[in-house]
Design a protein around this motif. Structure first.
Motif, short mmCIF file in Angstrom:
data_model
loop_
_atom_site.label_atom_id
_atom_site.label_comp_id
_atom_site.label_asym_id
_atom_site.label_seq_id
_atom_site.Cartn_x
_atom_site.Cartn_y
_atom_site.Cartn_z
N GLY A 156 0.69 -1.35 0.18
CA GLY A 156 0.10 -0.26 0.12
C GLY A 156 1.46 0.95 0.05
O GLY A 156 2.37 1.10 0.20
N ILE A 157 0.27 2.27 0.21
CA ILE A 157 0.54 3.76 0.02
C ILE A 157 0.11 4.36 0.54
O ILE A 157 -0.88 5.12 1.10
N LEU A 158 0.94 5.58 1.38
CA LEU A 158 0.37 6.37 2.50
C LEU A 158 1.67 7.48 2.30
O LEU A 158 2.18 7.98 2.22
N PHE A 159 0.43 8.88 1.78
CA PHE A 159 0.97 10.65 1.78
C PHE A 159 0.00 11.20 2.47
O PHE A 159 -0.89 11.07 2.92
N THR A 160 0.10 12.42 2.69
CA THR A 160 -0.44 13.42 3.30
C THR A 160 -0.03 14.73 3.08
O THR A 160 0.90 14.39 1.96
N LEU A 161 -1.32 15.06 2.68
CA LEU A 161 -1.48 15.98 1.71
C LEU A 161 -1.83 17.74 3.10
O LEU A 161 -2.25 17.24 4.32
N PRO A 162 -1.27 18.98 2.78
CA PRO A 162 -1.62 19.93 3.52
C PRO A 162 -3.03 19.96 3.71
O PRO A 162 -3.07 20.65 2.07
N LEU A 163 -3.27 20.69 4.60
CA LEU A 163 -4.86 21.28 4.45
C LEU A 163 -4.97 22.91 5.05
O LEU A 163 -3.94 23.53 5.57
N SER A 164 -5.51 23.58 3.97
CA SER A 164 -5.20 24.83 3.46
C SER A 164 -6.83 25.57 4.54
O SER A 164 -6.52 26.55 4.54
N GLY A 165 -7.60 25.19 4.87
CA GLY A 165 -9.55 25.56 5.27
C GLY A 165 -9.80 24.29 5.84
O GLY A 165 -9.76 22.94 5.48
N ILE A 166 -10.49 24.55 6.77
CA ILE A 166 -11.28 23.88 7.55
C ILE A 166 -12.89 24.25 8.24
O ILE A 166 -12.29 25.69 8.43
N SER A 167 -13.78 23.55 8.68
CA SER A 167 -14.82 23.70 8.99
C SER A 167 -14.76 24.11 11.39
O SER A 167 -13.49 23.30 11.11
N ARG A 168 -15.11 24.79 10.73
CA ARG A 168 -15.10 25.64 12.61
C ARG A 168 -15.14 23.68 13.42
O ARG A 168 -14.96 23.30 14.47
N ARG A 169 -17.03 23.59 13.12
CA ARG A 169 -17.49 22.08 13.87
C ARG A 169 -16.08 21.10 13.38
O ARG A 169 -16.22 20.40 14.01
N ALA A 170 -15.79 21.09 12.09
CA ALA A 170 -14.61 19.51 11.72
C ALA A 170 -13.51 20.30 12.38
O ALA A 170 -13.20 18.90 13.70
N ALA A 171 -12.88 21.64 13.17
CA ALA A 171 -11.79 21.58 13.39
C ALA A 171 -11.95 21.09 15.08
O ALA A 171 -10.91 20.43 15.65
#
Length: 222
Positions: free
Chosen positions: A75-90
């Motif tokens: 398998g392959i695992l990689f991460t991506l930077p997040l530039s924004g998120i909703s307040r509830r998810a945060a």
């Protein structure tokens, strides 16, 4: 492979991370390549997990160990930077982070510091039936392979009404991980192989990858 998708969710859940989205995918490797590698299954599970950056080294380490990702074909695992998120998810992601995990997070930041990102995720959104064309073009520019995801257009009826054109609802996403140096050539080759305008136009874009495990030839970011 598809049966291992649940294991990803279990490992992440055990670390207190529960925001997941699972998708069904299909590998693009030819049967000859699969036979050579001893892999008889091309059906894939693609798991997107939302996690706070300080926990990423811990999650990555547990997934690498639990899924044996440093063995070929696991398998392959990689991460991506997040530039924004909703307040509830945060708010759902907010939790105390053990001090030992923050050291790994700082190390990741250094790995993608002044030199930029070493790998990119290239995504092409195309009409059904064009994926072989996309992969042939990508391989001609050095891509080793990719993963296909089935998707549907959103807001098609509104687009048809507004623009007076007919758009196919069913789409295919071709996701390709590649070294940053190869990205321009691969994207150019894909773009030249597709119609990027009109009723059946495709879309090609890329995202920076800040850590990666399990990709042949890729150096793990510690």
């Amino acid at each position: 492979d598809r049966p291992r998708g649940e294991a990803v969710a279990r490992i992440c859940g055990g670390l207190g991370v529960h925001l997941h989205l699972g998708m069904l995918g299909r590998g693009t490797a030819s049967s000859e390549v699969l036979d050579f590698l001893g892999l008889g299954e091309t059906d894939k599970a693609v798991i997107l997990t939302l996690a706070p950056e300080p926990l990423v080294p811990l999650i990555r380490g547990e997934l690498v160990r639990g899924l044996h990702l440093r063995r070929p074909g696991k398998g392959i695992l990689f991460t991506l930077p997040l530039s924004g998120i909703s307040r509830r998810a945060a708010a759902c992601l907010s939790r105390p982070v053990p001090e030992e995990t923050t050291e790994g997070a700082r190390g990741m930041e250094e790995n993608r510091g002044a030199g930029g990102y070493r790998y990119e995720l290239i995504v092409a959104s195309v009409d059904q039936g064009q994926t072989d064309q996309v992969m042939d073009a990508a391989r001609s520019a050095g891509a080793a392979g990719g993963t296909l995801l089935h998707a549907r257009r959103a807001g098609v009826h509104e687009a048809e009404k507004f623009y007076g054109i007919s758009l196919q609802k069913e789409r295919e996403l071709v996701a390709i991980l590649a070294p940053r140096a190869q990205k321009p050539g691969i994207m150019r080759a894909i773009a030249q192989s597709l119609t990027l305008e009109g009723e059946q136009g495709g879309v090609v874009f890329s995202l920076p990858v800040d850590s990666i495990e399990g990709l042949a030839g890729a150096e793990p970011l510690e």
